[in-house]
Scaffold this motif. Sequence first.
Motif: not given
Ligand code: MG
Length: 306
Positions: A138, A140, A146
């Motif tokens: 993800s 982030n 996320s």
């Molecule tokens: Mg993640």
Amino acid sequence: MAVFLSSEKISEVAELLAKDELVAFPTETVYGLGGNAYSDNAVAKIFACKHRSEFNPLSVCYSSFEKASADVIITKYASIIAEKFLPGSITLLLKRKKNSRLSMLCSAGLDTIGIRIPSNEIALSILSKLAFPLAAPSANSSGQLSHTTAKEVAEDLKNITILDGGKCNIGIESTIIDCSGEKLVITRQGVISTEEIIEKCGINRELILFSEKPKKFSFTKKILLNTQSSEIVGKNDALLAFGPSLSVNCKYVLNLSPSKNLNEATANFFSMLKTLENSDVEKICVMPIPNISLGQAINKRLKSLL
Ligand code: MG
Ligand code: TXA
């Protein structure tokens, strides 16, 4: 400053990825941060960009389940789940094939790989233009939630290229199922429920277990950290150097990064550990690695192997 690309710029994105650059892109669940999963260098950049202070395995996105079979061993239940749900929001954990080209760093040295075939059209069109799969956690920074829009990604991760495909329509991460063994183990409950999997796939409930405990990276060789003098390196040992190497008389000298570059050291880390694990050395003497940025993740992992 982040660079936003509109969703027609798929060819540009593919060119950047082929040059080991990272690009954040939308999936149906959340935005992913993609890099060439066959390149240690690109995967090391992902860890650096997310400011991860430890090495978690990264899932790998493919354009189709068939493509993934080049890198992992497909099991019966994996095929059944894939047929019913993929492309879609399930990540399957499967054993890495011996001849797989996937970066060792990508699976953080584990013998399983998380395979994901997203259903988002933009994600699929990027993936189908590439000659390699994308390592894509993800998008982030470590410890943040996320993100579901390009704007959120840009606010969190600096100096990044983002393919803006609007808002992700699901907003919750994929469900993760370990299909590598006799039983199915759900390691993350995500957007697709256990009930739905049982029903659609006709799987016996007793076959399904739940566990959030990550598998341990298995390592049997003795490790000596903070090696600063050649006297403690025996002739049957290996030296894992960082920066200008100590001059030693031992079985192997592998250098994580002669120029003290932590990205390069990270890119080499798991493959060098594997090489030494499979060798006949008595112990591995590791030179000091600065405990900053990716060095923290390297040191943490080395300490866990003591
Ligand atoms: Mg993640
Ligand atoms: O929906 C999703 O899965 C999103 C989109 C971007 O695809 N991705 C995502 O990636 O949530 P990430 O890295 O934030 O979470 C993936 C999880 C991690 O917790 C990681 O530990 C686990 O998958 N994972 C990946 N590969 C694994 C492996 N080989 N063995 C065990 N766990 C693995």
